[in-house]
Design an enzyme around this catalytic site. Sequence first.
Site, PDB file in Angstrom:
ATOM      1  N   ASP A  72       0.812  -1.213   0.000  1.00 47.44           N
ATOM      2  CA  ASP A  72       0.000   0.000   0.000  1.00 47.44           C
ATOM      3  C   ASP A  72       0.850   1.270   0.000  1.00 47.44           C
ATOM      4  O   ASP A  72       2.073   1.214   0.167  1.00 47.44           O
ATOM      5  CB  ASP A  72      -0.954  -0.011   1.211  1.00 47.44           C
ATOM      6  CG  ASP A  72      -0.274  -0.448   2.514  1.00 47.44           C
ATOM      7  OD1 ASP A  72       0.972  -0.405   2.584  1.00 47.44           O
ATOM      8  OD2 ASP A  72      -0.988  -0.837   3.443  1.00 47.44           O
ATOM      9  N   ASN A 141      -7.050  -2.738  14.482  1.00 44.80           N
ATOM     10  CA  ASN A 141      -8.452  -2.931  14.090  1.00 44.80           C
ATOM     11  C   ASN A 141      -8.628  -4.131  13.160  1.00 44.80           C
ATOM     12  O   ASN A 141      -9.705  -4.322  12.594  1.00 44.80           O
ATOM     13  CB  ASN A 141      -9.007  -1.663  13.431  1.00 44.80           C
ATOM     14  CG  ASN A 141      -8.322  -1.328  12.109  1.00 44.80           C
ATOM     15  OD1 ASN A 141      -7.397  -2.029  11.682  1.00 44.80           O
ATOM     16  ND2 ASN A 141      -8.766  -0.264  11.457  1.00 44.80           N
ATOM     17  N   HIS A 143      -6.965  -4.676  10.309  1.00 43.06           N
ATOM     18  CA  HIS A 143      -6.722  -4.475   8.876  1.00 43.06           C
ATOM     19  C   HIS A 143      -5.471  -5.228   8.421  1.00 43.06           C
ATOM     20  O   HIS A 143      -4.551  -5.472   9.192  1.00 43.06           O
ATOM     21  CB  HIS A 143      -6.684  -2.980   8.490  1.00 43.06           C
ATOM     22  CG  HIS A 143      -5.479  -2.210   8.918  1.00 43.06           C
ATOM     23  ND1 HIS A 143      -5.493  -0.832   9.076  1.00 43.06           N
ATOM     24  CD2 HIS A 143      -4.212  -2.582   9.205  1.00 43.06           C
ATOM     25  CE1 HIS A 143      -4.291  -0.422   9.429  1.00 43.06           C
ATOM     26  NE2 HIS A 143      -3.496  -1.461   9.521  1.00 43.06           N
ATOM     27  N   GLU A 148      -9.408  -1.796   5.525  1.00 35.13           N
ATOM     28  CA  GLU A 148     -10.000  -1.472   6.818  1.00 35.13           C
ATOM     29  C   GLU A 148     -11.241  -2.349   7.065  1.00 35.13           C
ATOM     30  O   GLU A 148     -11.782  -2.950   6.122  1.00 35.13           O
ATOM     31  CB  GLU A 148     -10.400   0.004   6.821  1.00 35.13           C
ATOM     32  CG  GLU A 148      -9.226   0.960   6.608  1.00 35.13           C
ATOM     33  CD  GLU A 148      -8.345   1.137   7.842  1.00 35.13           C
ATOM     34  OE1 GLU A 148      -8.219   0.199   8.663  1.00 35.13           O
ATOM     35  OE2 GLU A 148      -7.765   2.223   7.979  1.00 35.13           O
TER      36      GLU A 148
HETATM   37  P1  PGA Z   1       2.500  -1.393  12.700  1.00 41.83           P
HETATM   38  O1  PGA Z   1       1.407  -1.418  11.550  1.00 41.83           O
HETATM   39  O2  PGA Z   1       3.501  -2.421  12.362  1.00 41.83           O
HETATM   40  O3  PGA Z   1       3.075   0.006  12.630  1.00 41.83           O
HETATM   41  O4  PGA Z   1       1.778  -1.670  13.969  1.00 41.83           O
HETATM   42  C1  PGA Z   1       0.873  -2.633  11.147  1.00 41.83           C
HETATM   43  C2  PGA Z   1      -0.310  -2.410  10.256  1.00 41.83           C
HETATM   44  O5  PGA Z   1      -1.019  -1.403  10.425  1.00 41.83           O
HETATM   45  O6  PGA Z   1      -0.544  -3.252   9.372  1.00 41.83           O
END
Ligand code: PGA
Length: 256
Positions: A72, A141, A143, A148
């Site tokens: 992404d 959350n 995702h 999302e």
């Molecule tokens: P993070 O992000 O490694 O910064 O916790 C993971 C994600 O949002 O997929």
Amino acid sequence: MSGRRPQLEVVADAATAAARAAELIAARVVAGRARVLGLATGGTMVPLYAHLVAAVRAGRLSLSAVTSFNLDEYVGVAPQMPASFHAYMRLHLLDEADLDPARAHVPDGMAPDLTAEASRYEMAITRAGGIDLQVLGIGANGHIGFNEPGSDFGSRTRVLELSEATRRANAADFPDGAVPERALTMGIATILEAREIVLLAIGAKKAAAIAAAIEGPLSPNCPASALRLHAQVRIICDKAAASQLDGPQADIRRQA
Ligand code: PGA
């Protein structure tokens, strides 16, 4: 329908988890089974990339024959900006290892036509032969990529609105307060087409998402639950991220 239970590996701490995930990726690359890697960003991946860079420097691994596709990128954040995922990949991997930057793909969040960019990205993945090994983090959350909660399991690469929770979680990367509202992300169906998937989760703030992904309903409310539709998924967690799991733990290889 609840899907399959992913292979789960719970290790003592964050450092061990990152090392294990890096070891798995390196082993696949060395064996010629990961010519096309799907790559992720985020804090969780920083130590994983450090391990890969160290392996390249030590001569145990070469990424020179690898093609990569990142999950992404933010919409409207130029590749030169430090908060972009382009910049993240240069900092943590491309400037440090032997992966050819011309073969390291990240969606273009500055493309004037984002729908066309999403189709181009899907086509580039297909033309490369598909993703052999997709590396994933997980949002608090649930995702995966920037898919999302509410994302359709049939979704492809597209633009979507970031949730408030995600914008808050990533706010520290945007000291001017201008956290993007949209991102381009591979879809859930795109991710599920990878031949193999490894998800790395670290820390108590991921515990609810990991429990929902593995033991909750198979539902777009937890996008990571879609991984139960795939036959080759390994989830590597530290103990804190696994702390809300309560189902049968027989498949856990505890290394603690
Ligand atoms: P993070 O992000 O490694 O910064 O916790 C993971 C994600 O949002 O997929």
